[in-house]
Design an enzyme around this catalytic site. Structure first.
Site, PDB file in Angstrom:
ATOM      1  N   ASP A   1       0.821  -1.210   0.000  1.00 11.54           N
ATOM      2  CA  ASP A   1       0.000   0.000   0.000  1.00 11.54           C
ATOM      3  C   ASP A   1       0.856   1.263   0.000  1.00 11.54           C
ATOM      4  O   ASP A   1       1.961   1.277   0.535  1.00 11.54           O
ATOM      5  CB  ASP A   1      -0.919  -0.014   1.231  1.00 11.54           C
ATOM      6  CG  ASP A   1      -2.064   0.979   1.107  1.00 11.54           C
ATOM      7  OD1 ASP A   1      -2.410   1.354  -0.032  1.00 11.54           O
ATOM      8  OD2 ASP A   1      -2.604   1.397   2.150  1.00 11.54           O
TER       9      ASP A   1
ATOM     10  N   ASN B   1     -10.992  -2.726  -5.116  1.00 10.31           N
ATOM     11  CA  ASN B   1     -10.272  -1.679  -5.861  1.00 10.31           C
ATOM     12  C   ASN B   1     -10.966  -1.274  -7.165  1.00 10.31           C
ATOM     13  O   ASN B   1     -10.617  -0.260  -7.775  1.00 10.31           O
ATOM     14  CB  ASN B   1      -8.820  -2.099  -6.149  1.00 10.31           C
ATOM     15  CG  ASN B   1      -7.912  -2.019  -4.928  1.00 10.31           C
ATOM     16  OD1 ASN B   1      -6.983  -2.811  -4.776  1.00 10.31           O
ATOM     17  ND2 ASN B   1      -8.153  -1.056  -4.031  1.00 10.31           N
TER      18      ASN B   1
HETATM   19  C1  IPE Z   1      -5.260  -2.693  -0.001  1.00 12.28           C
HETATM   20  O1  IPE Z   1      -4.996  -1.344  -0.175  1.00 12.28           O
HETATM   21  C2  IPE Z   1      -5.252  -3.401  -1.311  1.00 12.28           C
HETATM   22  C3  IPE Z   1      -3.968  -3.554  -1.967  1.00 12.28           C
HETATM   23  C4  IPE Z   1      -2.808  -3.197  -1.484  1.00 12.28           C
HETATM   24  C5  IPE Z   1      -3.994  -4.187  -3.252  1.00 12.28           C
HETATM   25  P1  IPE Z   1      -6.168  -0.269  -0.311  1.00 12.28           P
HETATM   26  O2  IPE Z   1      -5.506   1.044  -0.511  1.00 12.28           O
HETATM   27  O3  IPE Z   1      -7.134  -0.705  -1.338  1.00 12.28           O
HETATM   28  O4  IPE Z   1      -6.856  -0.363   1.109  1.00 12.28           O
HETATM   29  P2  IPE Z   1      -7.802   0.682   1.876  1.00 12.28           P
HETATM   30  O5  IPE Z   1      -8.819   1.170   0.894  1.00 12.28           O
HETATM   31  O6  IPE Z   1      -6.918   1.796   2.354  1.00 12.28           O
HETATM   32  O7  IPE Z   1      -8.375  -0.077   3.009  1.00 12.28           O
HETATM   33  C1  IPE Z   2      -1.597   0.309  -3.241  1.00  9.96           C
HETATM   34  O1  IPE Z   2      -1.418   1.686  -3.316  1.00  9.96           O
HETATM   35  C2  IPE Z   2      -1.829  -0.316  -4.569  1.00  9.96           C
HETATM   36  C3  IPE Z   2      -3.223  -0.708  -4.826  1.00  9.96           C
HETATM   37  C4  IPE Z   2      -4.182  -0.717  -3.965  1.00  9.96           C
HETATM   38  C5  IPE Z   2      -3.535  -1.105  -6.174  1.00  9.96           C
HETATM   39  P1  IPE Z   2      -2.637   2.698  -3.255  1.00  9.96           P
HETATM   40  O2  IPE Z   2      -3.040   3.003  -4.655  1.00  9.96           O
HETATM   41  O3  IPE Z   2      -3.710   2.216  -2.392  1.00  9.96           O
HETATM   42  O4  IPE Z   2      -1.918   3.959  -2.631  1.00  9.96           O
HETATM   43  P2  IPE Z   2      -2.501   4.932  -1.534  1.00  9.96           P
HETATM   44  O5  IPE Z   2      -2.913   4.097  -0.364  1.00  9.96           O
HETATM   45  O6  IPE Z   2      -3.644   5.655  -2.157  1.00  9.96           O
HETATM   46  O7  IPE Z   2      -1.341   5.815  -1.219  1.00  9.96           O
HETATM   47 MG    MG Z   3      -4.120   2.454  -0.391  1.00 17.44          MG
END
Ligand code: IPE
Ligand code: IPE
Ligand code: MG
Length: 231
Positions: free
Chosen positions: A17, A65
């Protein structure tokens, strides 16, 4: 890290993340962060298998997502299409198998073909497994297992549930790492994480390097796993 004195977890899960925030901090678009995050997969996978990890489960795209803007979802899917084969070629050389967990039925035909080809090309490898979660959700996985158990007329037991999870061949993660500062699992391996050691770091995924990985391993190594017993 002194490999001799440190206990290496056999199976590590990573909730990768922080890509979006990493890019935003640099004044760039979120997709720039996803590209950097994807490149980091190669670096960390190589390092993890080098230090002796046998299975690495990476959360790349959750079943939730899809709620992101179409532009971002498309960019993420494109990255998966572009890099999966590259990862497979790389791990293949080192005797590592590549598997994908999640509901892949709704992915594009192109991505489905790439997944099938990469899984087939690395299926004979036995040194370790790189397992990537794409359209993966822990709750959905539990429901899927329940349906399969019902359809097979099997008994609803913990053992049978384990057999119907994507991770049947890998077992449960000994250590789950989440980068990016949030203190939650976000639907990652809900069944399997019952006794996983959890490690949270504020470091954003593209910045999570070998040294940070070693830090997580050292933390794992210092813990006492009791599984409810007294030891
Ligand atoms: C979790 O991250 C999913 C992945 C790393 C693929 P998210 O960014 O989707 O999680 P939330 O929305 O902060 O809980
Ligand atoms: C994790 O990074 C990757 C996926 C969930 C695909 P994020 O896209 O959630 O990055 P933040 O949490 O918004 O910084
Ligand atoms: Mg995230």
């Amino acid at each position: 890290m002194d490999k001799e004195s440190v206990r290496i977890p056999a199976h590590v899960g990573i909730i990768m993340d922080g890509n979006g925030r990493w890019a935003e901090l640099k004044g760039k678009k979120r997709s720039f962060g996803h590209r950097a995050g994807t490149a980091n997969v190669e670096r960390i996978a190589e390092h993890a298998f080098n230090v002796g990890v046998k299975a690495l489960s990476l959360f790349a795209f959750s079943s939730e997502n899809w709620a992101r803007p179409k532009e971002e979802v498309d960019a993420l899917m494109k990255l998966l299409e572009r890099y999966l084969k590259k990862f497979a070629d790389k791990v293949n050389k080192n005797g590592i198998k590549l598997t994908v967990m999640g509901d892949t039925t709704v992915l594009s035909d192109h991505l489905k073909t790439i997944i099938a080809e990469t899984e087939k090309a690395t299926a004979g490898n036995a040194k370790g497994t790189l397992n990537i979660g794409i359209n993966y959700g822990g709750r959905q996985e539990i429901v899927k297992a329940a349906k399969e158990i019902k359809d097979c007329g099997e008994e609803f037991s913990v053992e049978n549930f384990s057999k119907h999870l994507y991770t049947f061949n890998l077992g449960e993660p000994d250590l789950i790492i989440r980068t990016g500062g949030e203190l939650r699992l976000s639907n990652f391996m809900l069944f399997q994480s019952a006794y996983s050691e959890l490690y949270f770091t504020d470091v954003l995924w593209p910045d999570f390097d070998e040294k940070e990985f070693d830090r997580a391993i050292e933390s794992f190594s210092s813990r006492k796993r009791r599984y409810g017993a007294v030891r």
